[in-house]
Design a protein around this motif. Structure first.
Motif, PDB file in Angstrom:
ATOM      1  N   ALA A 345      61.715  21.144  96.105  1.00 48.35           N
ATOM      2  CA  ALA A 345      62.788  21.313  95.122  1.00 48.35           C
ATOM      3  C   ALA A 345      62.665  20.305  93.990  1.00 48.35           C
ATOM      4  CB  ALA A 345      64.139  21.181  95.818  1.00 48.35           C
ATOM      5  N   GLY A 346      62.170  19.086  94.303  1.00 47.41           N
ATOM      6  CA  GLY A 346      62.036  18.067  93.264  1.00 47.41           C
ATOM      7  C   GLY A 346      61.050  18.456  92.186  1.00 47.41           C
ATOM      8  N   ARG A 347      60.102  19.323  92.485  1.00 47.62           N
ATOM      9  CA  ARG A 347      59.096  19.719  91.492  1.00 47.62           C
ATOM     10  C   ARG A 347      59.646  20.711  90.478  1.00 47.62           C
ATOM     11  NH1 ARG A 347      53.984  20.550  95.666  1.00 47.62           N
ATOM     12  NH2 ARG A 347      54.192  18.504  96.696  1.00 47.62           N
ATOM     13  N   TYR A 348      60.846  21.205  90.700  1.00 51.19           N
ATOM     14  CA  TYR A 348      61.424  22.153  89.765  1.00 51.19           C
ATOM     15  C   TYR A 348      62.466  21.489  88.860  1.00 51.19           C
ATOM     16  CZ  TYR A 348      59.153  25.920  92.305  1.00 51.19           C
ATOM     17  OH  TYR A 348      58.213  26.757  92.868  1.00 51.19           O
ATOM     18  N   ASP A 349      62.574  20.134  88.927  1.00 50.88           N
ATOM     19  CA  ASP A 349      63.566  19.452  88.087  1.00 50.88           C
ATOM     20  C   ASP A 349      63.287  19.676  86.612  1.00 50.88           C
ATOM     21  OD1 ASP A 349      64.804  18.569  90.351  1.00 50.88           O
ATOM     22  OD2 ASP A 349      63.893  16.558  90.322  1.00 50.88           O
ATOM     23  N   ALA A 350      62.019  19.524  86.209  1.00 54.26           N
ATOM     24  CA  ALA A 350      61.691  19.680  84.781  1.00 54.26           C
ATOM     25  C   ALA A 350      61.959  21.096  84.304  1.00 54.26           C
ATOM     26  CB  ALA A 350      60.225  19.303  84.556  1.00 54.26           C
ATOM     27  N   LEU A 351      61.569  22.090  85.130  1.00 55.55           N
ATOM     28  CA  LEU A 351      61.801  23.484  84.751  1.00 55.55           C
ATOM     29  C   LEU A 351      63.295  23.758  84.604  1.00 55.55           C
ATOM     30  CD1 LEU A 351      60.695  26.393  84.341  1.00 55.55           C
ATOM     31  CD2 LEU A 351      60.911  26.697  86.816  1.00 55.55           C
ATOM     32  N   CYS A 352      64.081  23.232  85.523  1.00 53.44           N
ATOM     33  CA  CYS A 352      65.530  23.472  85.469  1.00 53.44           C
ATOM     34  C   CYS A 352      66.152  22.770  84.256  1.00 53.44           C
ATOM     35  CB  CYS A 352      66.179  22.983  86.755  1.00 53.44           C
ATOM     36  SG  CYS A 352      65.768  23.965  88.207  1.00 53.44           S
ATOM     37  N   ASP A 353      65.708  21.531  83.968  1.00 51.32           N
ATOM     38  CA  ASP A 353      66.247  20.821  82.807  1.00 51.32           C
ATOM     39  C   ASP A 353      65.891  21.532  81.512  1.00 51.32           C
ATOM     40  OD1 ASP A 353      67.294  18.959  84.509  1.00 51.32           O
ATOM     41  OD2 ASP A 353      65.630  17.522  84.263  1.00 51.32           O
ATOM     42  N   TRP A 357      68.875  25.412  84.063  1.00 52.17           N
ATOM     43  CA  TRP A 357      69.115  26.072  85.342  1.00 52.17           C
ATOM     44  C   TRP A 357      69.502  25.034  86.377  1.00 52.17           C
ATOM     45  CZ3 TRP A 357      63.869  29.127  85.142  1.00 52.17           C
ATOM     46  CH2 TRP A 357      63.994  30.196  84.226  1.00 52.17           C
ATOM     47  N   THR A 358      69.951  25.520  87.538  1.00 54.06           N
ATOM     48  CA  THR A 358      70.323  24.640  88.634  1.00 54.06           C
ATOM     49  C   THR A 358      69.672  25.129  89.922  1.00 54.06           C
ATOM     50  OG1 THR A 358      72.473  24.127  87.644  1.00 54.06           O
ATOM     51  CG2 THR A 358      72.221  23.702  90.020  1.00 54.06           C
ATOM     52  N   LEU A 359      68.918  24.244  90.549  1.00 49.66           N
ATOM     53  CA  LEU A 359      68.375  24.540  91.887  1.00 49.66           C
ATOM     54  C   LEU A 359      69.239  23.781  92.892  1.00 49.66           C
ATOM     55  CD1 LEU A 359      66.407  25.701  93.903  1.00 49.66           C
ATOM     56  CD2 LEU A 359      64.819  23.830  93.389  1.00 49.66           C
ATOM     57  N   GLN A 360      70.046  24.524  93.624  1.00 51.84           N
ATOM     58  CA  GLN A 360      71.000  23.929  94.567  1.00 51.84           C
ATOM     59  C   GLN A 360      70.349  23.841  95.944  1.00 51.84           C
ATOM     60  OE1 GLN A 360      74.921  25.690  94.394  1.00 51.84           O
ATOM     61  NE2 GLN A 360      75.289  25.240  96.577  1.00 51.84           N
ATOM     62  N   GLY A 395      72.550  30.955  86.175  1.00 57.62           N
ATOM     63  CA  GLY A 395      71.424  30.031  86.192  1.00 57.62           C
ATOM     64  C   GLY A 395      71.303  29.232  87.470  1.00 57.62           C
ATOM     65  N   VAL A 396      71.763  29.785  88.589  1.00 58.70           N
ATOM     66  CA  VAL A 396      71.769  29.060  89.852  1.00 58.70           C
ATOM     67  C   VAL A 396      70.821  29.732  90.843  1.00 58.70           C
ATOM     68  CG1 VAL A 396      73.156  28.314  91.830  1.00 58.70           C
ATOM     69  CG2 VAL A 396      74.109  28.205  89.516  1.00 58.70           C
ATOM     70  N   VAL A 397      69.978  28.933  91.479  1.00 57.85           N
ATOM     71  CA  VAL A 397      69.143  29.361  92.601  1.00 57.85           C
ATOM     72  C   VAL A 397      69.440  28.415  93.759  1.00 57.85           C
ATOM     73  CG1 VAL A 397      66.795  29.554  93.494  1.00 57.85           C
ATOM     74  CG2 VAL A 397      67.325  30.381  91.201  1.00 57.85           C
ATOM     75  N   ILE A 398      69.588  28.978  94.965  1.00 63.16           N
ATOM     76  CA  ILE A 398      69.963  28.183  96.137  1.00 63.16           C
ATOM     77  C   ILE A 398      68.803  28.159  97.129  1.00 63.16           C
ATOM     78  CG2 ILE A 398      71.594  27.940  98.045  1.00 63.16           C
ATOM     79  CD1 ILE A 398      73.593  29.553  96.370  1.00 63.16           C
ATOM     80  N   LEU A 399      68.425  26.961  97.559  1.00 62.33           N
ATOM     81  CA  LEU A 399      67.444  26.781  98.627  1.00 62.33           C
ATOM     82  C   LEU A 399      68.190  26.176  99.815  1.00 62.33           C
ATOM     83  CD1 LEU A 399      64.626  26.720  99.866  1.00 62.33           C
ATOM     84  CD2 LEU A 399      64.208  24.559  98.684  1.00 62.33           C
ATOM     85  N   ARG A 400      68.279  26.939 100.908  1.00 57.94           N
ATOM     86  CA  ARG A 400      69.134  26.561 102.028  1.00 57.94           C
ATOM     87  C   ARG A 400      68.307  26.481 103.315  1.00 57.94           C
ATOM     88  NH1 ARG A 400      72.287  30.620 101.680  1.00 57.94           N
ATOM     89  NH2 ARG A 400      73.781  29.635 100.277  1.00 57.94           N
ATOM     90  N   VAL A 401      68.549  25.432 104.120  1.00 60.63           N
ATOM     91  CA  VAL A 401      67.922  25.279 105.435  1.00 60.63           C
ATOM     92  C   VAL A 401      69.028  25.222 106.467  1.00 60.63           C
ATOM     93  CG1 VAL A 401      66.432  23.884 106.898  1.00 60.63           C
ATOM     94  CG2 VAL A 401      65.971  24.029 104.435  1.00 60.63           C
TER      95      VAL A 401
END
Length: 486
Positions: A345-353, A357-360, A395-401
């Protein structure tokens, strides 16, 4: 047909062998057993008698009338059934005490008579005296005597004191005649059975092979390239189920062939466009804009972008091929899936900024698993890339475990347009694109690679979606020590 004929001949040969070699001996054993039981019962009556059953007073035979009346009553009321038998009583003088004759002709006792007169029986023939002698010498008797027209079985027992002998005999002529009759009708019976078997075999073979011939014709049609073959299912038996499986196979082969054509067409199209652009801009740089630094740089950037696009497509095809054919094996180790999701998820910070967008990320608890972390990282990238490709207006994508008792469930959700129900079964097929994706960039192989990796690990996966409400792609790592599929 040959098998049925052979089985018929084998059965007839077996019947002939039974008639020839087993019928008469078995019949003789049965008759002997019955005669033995009759002789035992009669001797038991002698042994139970309190007084001698007969005396010879100066050579004159005197019979015990009470005993012989009892014997006669026993034979008459069939307590001891001697119908069809000859019973001979004798003493140590080898002479007859009494004979009960219920068989004619009897080889032991010669019977003579004249028309209108009475029959006279010779109860002391040479043959019967010889049999009595054997009985008293050996203590028991079992003989089969013959004449030109008949044969007779004799069974003899002595009383407990050895003073009296009983010989019970029965005719064996009937079984010999029966065996001869059976053998005489066996040949015409064999011919009749062979004819009937051939007729039945012809009818059965036509009934049995007709659906197989249809299956064979269908297989030849598929081999020639006609995948629209469907076999009619008439009977719901094993052949019917085979026809149903054949129809399912034909449908899958047709779908696979169409998919291969679509893959070839799509890959060809995706290759043609960047190649055309690369060639066109390379010629432009060479012939026109080589001295114009600004235009040259812009056109070279386009060439680089299209080259990257080509590389991504080729790499995706190669990656899918390696995973599907098993040349790339999972390297299974223990790791924390929540930690891996945090890193990805940390690798998508630049893309989201960049795109607001928001990767939750919802991975607050440890989720120990046993899998290949590099392959799982590819799966996460593919699913997240697909989610950002269909991101909703929020603009929200959720990554859930979600930790489970063993393993965990990983979900990637978006609030995009959703997927129509008719597209859901095919999302993970190679190069399949839902209708709303037509014309969008991408290799179309990401979900296929995801499917192949998860299948190698033996993990369940799927997608839940509703049009207008978004989609949730998920997979379950349900065993920390699961072995990959071969």
């Amino acid at each position: 047909m040959i098998f049925i004929t052979a089985m018929t001949l084998l059965t007839l040969a077996l019947v002939w062998g039974v008639i020839t070699y087993a019928l008469v001996p078995q019949y003789n054993r049965t008759i002997r057993g019955k005669l033995e039981s009759k002789a035992d019962a009669i001797v038991a009556m002698i042994d139970q008698s309190d007084t001698p059953i007969a005396n010879r007073d100066f050579g004159v035979l005197v019979l015990n009338s009470d005993f012989w009346k009892k014997v006669g009553d026993t034979f008459l009321n069939k307590t001891i059934n001697v119908d069809g038998c000859c019973v001979d009583f004798s003493d140590t003088t080898l002479r007859c005490l009494k004979a009960y004759e219920s068989m004619y002709p009897c080889l032991l006792h010669e019977s003579t008579g004249a028309f209108g007169g009475e029959f006279v029986t010779n109860v002391n023939t040479a043959l019967v005296i010889q049999m009595r002698q054997k009985l008293f010498q050996n203590g028991s008797l079992y003989e089969i005597v013959h004449s030109s027209s008949s044969q007779q079985m004799l069974v003899g027992h002595l009383s407990a004191d050895g003073q009296y002998g009983v010989i019970v005999s029965a005719s064996l002529a009937q079984i010999s005649t029966a065996a001869e009759v059976l053998r005489s009708i066996l040949i015409p019976l064999a011919v009749l059975l062979l004819v009937l078997d051939l007729l039945v075999a012809i009818l059965f073979s036509r009934w049995f092979t007709r659906p197989i011939e249809r299956l064979s014709a269908g297989a030849q049609e598929i081999a020639s390239g006609n995948y629209d073959v469907q076999i009619s299912v008439i009977h719901h038996d094993e052949i019917g189920r085979l026809a149903e499986d054949f129809n399912h196979m034909a449908s899958e082969v047709k779908r696979s062939a169409q998919l291969e054509k679509d893959i070839l067409a799509n890959v060809s199209h995706d290759l043609r466009t960047p190649l055309t652009l690369i060639k066109g801009y390379a010629e432009t740089v060479r012939d026109l804009t080589g001295t114009d630094e600004e235009k040259r740089t812009e056109q070279c950037n386009i060439i680089v972008d299209e080259t990257d696009r080509l590389s991504a497509l080729v790499n995706s095809v190669l990656e899918l091929s390696k995973v599907q054919n098993g040349s790339e094996k999972p390297n299974l180790i223990d790791f924390d899936m929540s930690e891996l999701c945090f890193e990805v998820a940390g690798r998508y910070d630049a893309l989201c900024d960049q795109n607001h967008w928001t990767l939750q990320l919802e991975a607050d608890h440890a989720a120990p698993v046993h899998a290949d972390p590099a392959m799982m990282e590819r799966v996460l990238h593919n699913l997240l890339g697909n989610a950002f490709h269909h991101i909703g207006a929020d603009g929200v994508v959720i990554l859930r475990v979600v930790p489970l008792e063993q393993g965990c469930r990983v979900e990637v959700a978006d609030h995009g347009p959703g997927i129509p129900p008719e597209d859901l079964p095919h999302l993970f097929d190679r190069y399949y694109r839902a209708r709303q994706d037509a014309g969008k960039t991408g290799t179309g192989l990401g979900l296929s690679i995801t499917k192949a990796i998860l299948q190698q690990h033996g993990f369940a996966f799927g997608v839940d979606s509703a049009v207008g409400q978004g989609s949730t792609f998920w997979f379950t790592m349900n065993d920390t020590r699961i072995q990959p599929n071969p």
